[in-house]
Design a protein around this motif. Structure first.
Motif, PDB file in Angstrom:
ATOM      1  N   ASP A  14       0.609  63.849  21.750  1.00 47.94           N
ATOM      2  CA  ASP A  14       0.168  64.084  20.385  1.00 47.94           C
ATOM      3  C   ASP A  14       1.236  63.598  19.412  1.00 47.94           C
ATOM      4  O   ASP A  14       2.426  63.647  19.718  1.00 47.94           O
ATOM      5  N   ILE A  15       0.802  63.158  18.231  1.00 51.94           N
ATOM      6  CA  ILE A  15       1.775  62.681  17.259  1.00 51.94           C
ATOM      7  C   ILE A  15       2.701  63.794  16.784  1.00 51.94           C
ATOM      8  O   ILE A  15       3.812  63.518  16.350  1.00 51.94           O
ATOM      9  N   ALA A  16       2.271  65.050  16.896  1.00 49.13           N
ATOM     10  CA  ALA A  16       3.140  66.153  16.501  1.00 49.13           C
ATOM     11  C   ALA A  16       4.417  66.153  17.331  1.00 49.13           C
ATOM     12  O   ALA A  16       5.506  66.474  16.820  1.00 49.13           O
ATOM     13  N   MET A  17       4.315  65.755  18.582  1.00 53.70           N
ATOM     14  CA  MET A  17       5.498  65.685  19.448  1.00 53.70           C
ATOM     15  C   MET A  17       6.447  64.579  18.970  1.00 53.70           C
ATOM     16  O   MET A  17       7.666  64.720  19.059  1.00 53.70           O
ATOM     17  N   LEU A  18       5.892  63.494  18.460  1.00 54.99           N
ATOM     18  CA  LEU A  18       6.726  62.416  17.924  1.00 54.99           C
ATOM     19  C   LEU A  18       7.390  62.854  16.624  1.00 54.99           C
ATOM     20  O   LEU A  18       8.570  62.580  16.400  1.00 54.99           O
ATOM     21  N   VAL A  19       6.639  63.541  15.776  1.00 55.27           N
ATOM     22  CA  VAL A  19       7.181  64.008  14.504  1.00 55.27           C
ATOM     23  C   VAL A  19       8.344  64.969  14.743  1.00 55.27           C
ATOM     24  O   VAL A  19       9.338  64.936  14.006  1.00 55.27           O
ATOM     25  N   GLU A  20       8.250  65.799  15.777  1.00 57.09           N
ATOM     26  CA  GLU A  20       9.325  66.733  16.088  1.00 57.09           C
ATOM     27  C   GLU A  20      10.635  66.019  16.384  1.00 57.09           C
ATOM     28  O   GLU A  20      11.702  66.561  16.154  1.00 57.09           O
ATOM     29  N   ARG A  21      10.567  64.811  16.890  1.00 57.40           N
ATOM     30  CA  ARG A  21      11.772  64.052  17.238  1.00 57.40           C
ATOM     31  C   ARG A  21      12.417  63.372  16.030  1.00 57.40           C
ATOM     32  O   ARG A  21      13.501  62.830  16.142  1.00 57.40           O
ATOM     33  N   ILE A  22      11.717  63.401  14.914  1.00 57.02           N
ATOM     34  CA  ILE A  22      12.269  62.805  13.701  1.00 57.02           C
ATOM     35  C   ILE A  22      13.020  63.895  12.959  1.00 57.02           C
ATOM     36  O   ILE A  22      12.467  64.924  12.625  1.00 57.02           O
ATOM     37  N   GLY A  23      14.267  63.645  12.697  1.00 55.18           N
ATOM     38  CA  GLY A  23      15.105  64.638  12.024  1.00 55.18           C
ATOM     39  C   GLY A  23      14.716  64.824  10.570  1.00 55.18           C
ATOM     40  O   GLY A  23      14.018  64.007   9.977  1.00 55.18           O
ATOM     41  N   ARG A  24      15.193  65.883  10.018  1.00 52.55           N
ATOM     42  CA  ARG A  24      14.909  66.190   8.605  1.00 52.55           C
ATOM     43  C   ARG A  24      16.098  65.821   7.710  1.00 52.55           C
ATOM     44  O   ARG A  24      16.083  66.089   6.525  1.00 52.55           O
ATOM     45  N   GLU A  25      17.143  65.202   8.291  1.00 50.12           N
ATOM     46  CA  GLU A  25      18.331  64.872   7.519  1.00 50.12           C
ATOM     47  C   GLU A  25      18.039  63.906   6.387  1.00 50.12           C
ATOM     48  O   GLU A  25      18.650  63.954   5.344  1.00 50.12           O
ATOM     49  N   GLY A  26      17.110  62.978   6.610  1.00 53.30           N
ATOM     50  CA  GLY A  26      16.803  61.973   5.608  1.00 53.30           C
ATOM     51  C   GLY A  26      16.092  62.526   4.387  1.00 53.30           C
ATOM     52  O   GLY A  26      16.039  61.890   3.358  1.00 53.30           O
ATOM     53  N   GLY A  27      15.543  63.695   4.501  1.00 53.59           N
ATOM     54  CA  GLY A  27      14.870  64.316   3.382  1.00 53.59           C
ATOM     55  C   GLY A  27      13.466  63.780   3.166  1.00 53.59           C
ATOM     56  O   GLY A  27      12.947  62.950   3.914  1.00 53.59           O
ATOM     57  N   THR A  28      12.874  64.273   2.107  1.00 57.60           N
ATOM     58  CA  THR A  28      11.493  63.934   1.777  1.00 57.60           C
ATOM     59  C   THR A  28      11.315  62.448   1.529  1.00 57.60           C
ATOM     60  O   THR A  28      10.300  61.867   1.903  1.00 57.60           O
ATOM     61  N   GLY A  29      12.297  61.805   0.918  1.00 56.56           N
ATOM     62  CA  GLY A  29      12.196  60.374   0.630  1.00 56.56           C
ATOM     63  C   GLY A  29      12.033  59.534   1.879  1.00 56.56           C
ATOM     64  O   GLY A  29      11.206  58.615   1.921  1.00 56.56           O
ATOM     65  N   GLU A  30      12.801  59.834   2.918  1.00 57.51           N
ATOM     66  CA  GLU A  30      12.696  59.092   4.179  1.00 57.51           C
ATOM     67  C   GLU A  30      11.351  59.331   4.845  1.00 57.51           C
ATOM     68  O   GLU A  30      10.743  58.410   5.381  1.00 57.51           O
ATOM     69  N   ARG A  31      10.877  60.574   4.832  1.00 57.73           N
ATOM     70  CA  ARG A  31       9.585  60.873   5.435  1.00 57.73           C
ATOM     71  C   ARG A  31       8.453  60.198   4.661  1.00 57.73           C
ATOM     72  O   ARG A  31       7.517  59.673   5.250  1.00 57.73           O
ATOM     73  N   ALA A  32       8.553  60.180   3.328  1.00 58.10           N
ATOM     74  CA  ALA A  32       7.542  59.506   2.513  1.00 58.10           C
ATOM     75  C   ALA A  32       7.569  57.995   2.763  1.00 58.10           C
ATOM     76  O   ALA A  32       6.520  57.349   2.791  1.00 58.10           O
ATOM     77  N   ARG A  33       8.754  57.433   2.976  1.00 58.61           N
ATOM     78  CA  ARG A  33       8.863  55.997   3.259  1.00 58.61           C
ATOM     79  C   ARG A  33       8.193  55.669   4.594  1.00 58.61           C
ATOM     80  O   ARG A  33       7.475  54.684   4.715  1.00 58.61           O
ATOM     81  N   LEU A  34       8.418  56.530   5.598  1.00 54.65           N
ATOM     82  CA  LEU A  34       7.764  56.340   6.893  1.00 54.65           C
ATOM     83  C   LEU A  34       6.248  56.407   6.731  1.00 54.65           C
ATOM     84  O   LEU A  34       5.512  55.590   7.294  1.00 54.65           O
ATOM     85  N   LEU A  35       5.774  57.342   5.929  1.00 51.99           N
ATOM     86  CA  LEU A  35       4.336  57.467   5.714  1.00 51.99           C
ATOM     87  C   LEU A  35       3.784  56.236   4.981  1.00 51.99           C
ATOM     88  O   LEU A  35       2.701  55.751   5.319  1.00 51.99           O
TER      89      LEU A  35
END
Length: 159
Positions: free
Chosen positions: A86-107
């Motif tokens: 499941d993609i939730a398992m992949l998301v768990e491996r992505i750290g939160r250090e980059g903050g919202t900006g990094e996650r929004a860029r990935l999206l």
């Protein structure tokens, strides 16, 4: 640097074995992020040439410094995605250090891949929207990422 990466570095230094350029250290977060992008590219059952090209460009612009490194990362990410339930398992491996900006860029990158073939079908739409929620983004941020990704402003380098 992950434990595995440190062990590889130690072993290569201790035994004088140089890792090949293609097998160079692959960051686990970059691997998971690329696996998410691979999953998006393949969710409708067809990896269109434009999607494959966009995926390679985005990975090269964001996570790899050469075509060979991008190809190697995409190959490993494809295998990693196939092993993951499941993609939730992949998301768990992505750290939160980059903050919202990094996650929004990935999206935004995911939206860009979903729309690379000229349209976003219902499977792609649902998957990328769910990915935004799993990344902890609010609806407004998901909408902005969609607009940026589909307009080609995915933050991964020149088009």
């Amino acid at each position: 640097m992950s434990l595995i990466s440190r062990l590889r570095t130690y072993a290569s230094e201790a035994f004088g074995i140089a890792p090949s350029a293609v097998e160079a250290e692959i960051d686990e977060e970059h691997l998971a992020a690329t696996a998410l992008l691979v999953h998006v590219a393949r969710v409708d059952g067809v990896l269109a040439p434009k999607e494959a090209e966009r995926l390679a460009r985005l990975v090269r612009g964001r996570y790899a410094d050469s075509d060979a490194a991008a190809d190697a990362l995409i190959a490993r990410a494809t295998a990693f995605d196939a092993e993951t339930r499941d993609i939730a398992m992949l998301v768990e491996r992505i750290g939160r250090e980059g903050g919202t900006g990094e996650r929004a860029r990935l999206l935004a990158m995911a939206w860009s891949i979903a729309g690379a073939d000229g349209s976003v079908d219902e499977f792609e739409e649902a998957l990328v929207w769910r990915l935004g929620k799993l990344l902890g983004l609010e609806e407004a941020a998901i909408v902005r990422a969609r607009e940026e990704g589909l307009a080609g402003r995915d933050g991964a380098g020149p088009a």
